[in-house]
Write an enzyme that holds these catalytic residues in place. Structure first.
Site, mmCIF file in Angstrom:
data_model
loop_
_atom_site.group_PDB
_atom_site.id
_atom_site.type_symbol
_atom_site.label_atom_id
_atom_site.label_comp_id
_atom_site.label_asym_id
_atom_site.label_seq_id
_atom_site.Cartn_x
_atom_site.Cartn_y
_atom_site.Cartn_z
ATOM 1 N N ASP A 17 0.680 -0.998 -0.008
ATOM 2 C CA ASP A 17 -0.714 0.016 -0.033
ATOM 3 C C ASP A 17 0.899 1.417 0.102
ATOM 4 O OD1 ASP A 17 -2.252 1.929 0.385
ATOM 5 O OD2 ASP A 17 -2.985 0.338 1.808
ATOM 6 N N GLU A 30 -2.280 1.470 -4.830
ATOM 7 C CA GLU A 30 -2.011 2.774 -4.579
ATOM 8 C C GLU A 30 -2.812 3.381 -5.326
ATOM 9 O OE1 GLU A 30 -1.542 3.417 -8.183
ATOM 10 O OE2 GLU A 30 0.527 4.457 -8.569
ATOM 11 N N GLY A 78 -4.751 3.401 -7.861
ATOM 12 C CA GLY A 78 -4.858 3.719 -9.115
ATOM 13 C C GLY A 78 -3.850 4.893 -10.326
ATOM 14 N N ASP A 129 -10.767 3.489 -1.763
ATOM 15 C CA ASP A 129 -11.212 2.135 -1.025
ATOM 16 C C ASP A 129 -12.928 1.476 -1.318
ATOM 17 O OD1 ASP A 129 -8.181 1.851 -0.205
ATOM 18 O OD2 ASP A 129 -9.569 1.871 2.159
HETATM 19 C C1 GLA Z 1 -5.543 1.396 2.172
HETATM 20 C C2 GLA Z 1 -6.352 0.625 1.416
HETATM 21 C C3 GLA Z 1 -7.754 -0.833 1.953
HETATM 22 C C4 GLA Z 1 -6.937 -1.307 2.644
HETATM 23 C C5 GLA Z 1 -6.228 -0.534 3.998
HETATM 24 C C6 GLA Z 1 -6.129 -1.089 5.055
HETATM 25 O O1 GLA Z 1 -7.061 2.302 2.383
HETATM 26 O O2 GLA Z 1 -6.698 0.635 0.278
HETATM 27 O O3 GLA Z 1 -7.627 -1.572 0.940
HETATM 28 O O4 GLA Z 1 -5.821 -2.038 2.357
HETATM 29 O O5 GLA Z 1 -5.299 0.553 3.255
HETATM 30 O O6 GLA Z 1 -5.285 -0.036 5.745
#
Ligand code: GLA
Length: 502
Positions: free
Chosen positions: A267, A305, A307, A328
């Site tokens: 991430d 990341e 996109g 998300d």
């Molecule tokens: C980001 C990601 C999610 C998840 C959270 C975890 O928001 O996009 O999919 O992995 O972190 O903290």
């Protein structure tokens, strides 16, 4: 090392006074949030007459404009909105000055804080605070050999977020087998954020107390004919504030391999200011991709990341097999539809060993109707998207199980040609999508994004054919020789067929 650097960095911060300050608050101010959750916030204020303007920039979330900045009782007050927060909460901030030093009180997104700052420059903030180790080199292209078809499995985040532990992961592996989901193709059991503890004296990251023995856990999952994944971030902190891999990339890759993991989701959180453009983000992912490769263990590398920077155009080069195309997902139709229809990535980049990832499934979490979830599954299958379930597998009801294990629908997602389907026709809320398959047939989906039921029709041309010789309904399995005159598509619902023709 990271913490020591943070400490050193701010102990020696330079004091630069901007020319022609108009209010006592005008200028650039830096605030350092101490370990164990290090962070940098930059506040920039300019005033023109009575009008004050400004923005705050955090390490994690980038720049955000101040809303309604004003001075009252000697304090600078403003509101700021966290654009990354699902509910867009507006937070109140308050800055007072004492002996020329600012004191900031408010919410730096993840926790309330009260910290003293100092005057700096934007250059300081970027050059010194936000990037304090050399950039990793951009090495050779790493072959992306795994994931000939989109990965399928389960991930802990959507349902459990940080409430994840060893016992629950084992229970999910058991449920994956007993429910029949494994045999339908769902292979990965992925631990998302929240497993991390602290680093030991030599910098090796330890799991937290909820994960007493990672090797035993991966053995348990492997013994059930499944694979297992883990999560980290390239910044000092993950999105939920746990220890990230910054400065420890090779060490962490080795731990993941030694523990027996088969998959890493990586991430960008808190790495956003170190890796703020295409070149630096790519270098950072390459650093981990190469580190995974160097372990000698085959691990799927999932880039998260959101996109940015046309990730699909370089995701494979850094060793990635899938890359998120959006922020998300949440368990509601609006978000799912926005992502699935409109933010699912450039189809040209998808194909065997490299997939656009519009995020994990919400099916089974209860926030959408059966028709909406059917749209979710249909859309992901038509998009050749990774199918990562996100619900509590122990609580999969019969309808959810039927939806997730429909072999015909899964076969569209997993088709070996690996084409990402896309809309061939759109009219208002109605969309017709096509996905050519390896055997020469074409999957077609009718989507009704509206809130009223609709009558829709298909034509041979939607599949690129002049005539149709067979139509199979993917959800029901019913087969017909010709296209029906029309389909009734429920509000926010979907119909999916596979057609044969010439
Ligand atoms: C980001 C990601 C999610 C998840 C959270 C975890 O928001 O996009 O999919 O992995 O972190 O903290």
């Amino acid at each position: 090392m990271t913490r020591a650097l943070f400490a050193a960095l701010f102990a020696t911060a330079s004091l630069t006074t901007p020319a022609a300050a108009k209010t006592a608050f005008d200028g650039v101010w830096l605030f350092h949030k101490a370990p164990p959750t290090p962070g940098v916030t930059m506040m920039e204020v300019t005033s023109k007459g009575a009008k004050i303007e400004g923005r705050v920039t955090t390490l994690w979330y980038g720049p955000v404009d101040m809303m309604n900045p004003r001075i009252a009782d000697g304090k600078l007050l403003f509101e700021a909105r966290n654009i990354n927060d699902r509910d867009h909460p507006t937070r109140s901030w308050s800055v007072s000055l004492k002996d020329g030093k600012p004191h900031l009180e408010g919410q730096i997104w993840e926790s309330p804080i009260a910290i003293d700052g100092y005057r700096g420059t934007a250059k300081d903030a970027k050059a010194r605070a936000f990037r304090f180790t050399p950039l990793p080199p951009l090495g050779q292209t790493i072959p992306s050999k795994l994931a000939a078809t989109p990965p399928m499995g389960w991930s802990s985040w959507n349902k459990f977020a940080e409430q994840i532990d060893d016992k629950t992961v084992r229970a999910m592996a058991d449920a994956m087998v007993s429910s029949g989901l494994r045999d339908a193709g769902y292979t990965y059991i992925n631990i998302d954020d929240g497993w991390q503890g602290k680093r030991d004296a030599s910098g090796v990251l330890q799991p937290n107390a909820k994960f007493p023995d990672m090797k035993a856990l991966t053995d348990y999952v492997h013994a059930r004919g499944l694979k297992i994944g883990i999560y980290s971030s390239q910044g000092p902190r993950t999105c939920a504030g746990y220890e990230g891999s910054y400065g420890h990339v090779a060490q962490d890759a080795k731990s993941f391999a030694d523990w027996g993991f088969d998959y890493l989701k990586y991430d960008l959180c808190s790495g956003e200011w170190f890796y703020a453009d295409a070149d630096t983000v790519k270098r950072s992912y390459h650093e981990m991709g190469a580190a995974l490769q160097a372990t000698g263990r085959e691990m799927i590398f999932s880039l998260c990341e959101y996109g940015r920077f046309d990730v699909g155009s370089w995701g494979r080069d850094v060793g990635g097999q899938l890359w998120r195309t959006t922020g998300d997902i949440t368990d509601d139709y609006e978000t799912m539809a926005e992502i699935g229809f409109d933010k699912n990535g450039n189809a040209a980049y998808a194909g065997p060993h490299g997939w656009n990832d519009p995020d994990m499934l919400e099916i089974g979490n209860g926030g959408m109707s059966a028709d909406e979830y059917r749209t979710h599954m249909t859309l992901w299958a038509m998009s050749a998207a990774p199918l990562m379930m996100g619900h509590d597998l122990r609580e999969t009801d019969a309808a959810t199980l039927a939806m997730l294990t429909n072999r015909r629908v899964i076969a569209i997602d997993q088709d070996s040609r690996g084409v990402q389907g896309k809309a061939v026709r759109k009219q208002g809320a109605l969309e017709v999508w096509a996905k050519p398959l390896a055997d020469g047939r074409v999957a077609l989906a009718l989507f009704n994004r509206g809130t009223e039921g609709a009558i829709m029709a298909l034509a041979a041309a939607d599949a690129g054919f002049t005539s149709i010789t067979q139509v199979e309904n993917q959800w029901s399995g019913a087969t017909e020789a010709t296209l029906p005159a029309s389909y009734a598509v429920p509000a926010r619902g979907a119909v999916m067929v596979v057609v044969k023709g010439q």
